[in-house]
Design an enzyme around this catalytic site. Structure first.
Site, PDB file in Angstrom:
ATOM      1  CD  GLU A 117      39.943   8.239  -4.033  1.00 13.50           C
ATOM      2  OE1 GLU A 117      41.003   7.625  -4.070  1.00 13.50           O
ATOM      3  OE2 GLU A 117      39.530   8.894  -4.799  1.00 13.50           O
ATOM      4  CD  GLU A 137      40.097  12.540  -7.039  1.00 16.63           C
ATOM      5  OE1 GLU A 137      40.569  12.083  -6.143  1.00 16.63           O
ATOM      6  OE2 GLU A 137      39.202  13.392  -6.934  1.00 16.63           O
TER       7      GLU A 137
END
Length: 260
Positions: A117, A137
């Protein structure tokens, strides 16, 4: 200019190429709250420095760009503290997305989760051909959030769904094919490639580059028609800087010399 800050080493050369290197974040450059805070502070200071023409973001060492957020810290969170943690990481990534000049991510190895990210918030991503990318994740019980939202417009819905839902890794070749990175080069050529790109930015008119970056961010929230209209005023404003006159006249002079 060299500046040593908590969790960040900053160097700015005579051409205006700034390099921010993450420090004291472990061998995989893990994003814990202290590291995030240190990087945010460094970016804030750099963003106000008019001498900076381009920023290179990198981790310490070549094992990783950033291998993710700190799982040991996250494992102890509750709903409230989890929101504070992720909001802090969001603000770090936004500091990069809205940094006033182009930002290049130098990616030598692992680039995972919050680290990916962070890289997605950069304008350009250059990786070594040994690099590995993933959003794992879901494998530790959480969704990919914040700047994972940039993925569909960057690599398309199908590729984003695969990465975000499976949590599986992709290699540098696939990352380049999908458009996740701008270039994948041999490890031995990574620094040279990043530096040449940074030099090309440093040679351009700094005000034009800042205008273009600002426009790219604004266009993300506008319709195409509104973006077109919005850019007319920016084009006119460019001529107040003196850069169009300088660079265009230099171009015309070189053409005349070539004909001579």
């Amino acid at each position: 200019m060299n500046l040593s800050l908590p969790h960040a080493d900053v160097r700015i050369d005579a051409a205006g190429i700034a390099t921010l290197t993450m420090q004291d974040a472990g061998v995989l450059n893990i994003l814990s709250t202290p590291v995030i805070n240190g990087l945010r502070h460094a970016l804030s200071q750099l963003s106000h420095n008019k001498a900076v023409r381009v920023l290179v973001l990198r981790g310490a060492g070549d094992r990783a760009f950033v291998a993710g957020a700190d799982i040991a810290e996250m494992a102890a969170l509750d709903a409230s503290s989890a929101q504070r943690f992720i909001a802090n990481l969001r603000d770090l990534c936004n500091a990069v997305r809205h940094f006033p000049v182009p930002v290049i991510a130098r990616i030598p190895g692992w680039c995972l989760g919050g680290g990916l990210e962070f890289a997605l918030a950069c304008d350009l991503r250059i990786c070594a051909d040994e690099a590995q990318f993933g959003m794992p994740e879901v494998k530790v019980g959480i969704p990919s959030v914040i700047h994972a939202a940039l993925m569909p417009r960057l690599i398309g819905a199908a590729h984003s769904a695969w990465m975000l839902l499976t949590g599986e890794l992709i290699d540098a070749r696939r990352a380049q094919d999908w458009g996740l990175v701008n270039a994948a080069v041999p490890q031995a050529q990574l620094d040279e490639t990043v530096y040449k790109l940074a030099q090309s930015f440093a040679a351009l008119g700094p005000e034009a580059l800042r205008q273009q970056k600002k426009l790219l961010r604004r266009w993300e929230t506008m319709s195409v028609d509104d973006a077109i209209e919005d850019s007319v005023g920016e084009f006119g404003a460019a001529f107040n800087t003196g850069e169009p006159q300088k660079f265009m006249n230099e171009f015309l002079a070189s053409k005349r010399r070539g004909k001579g």
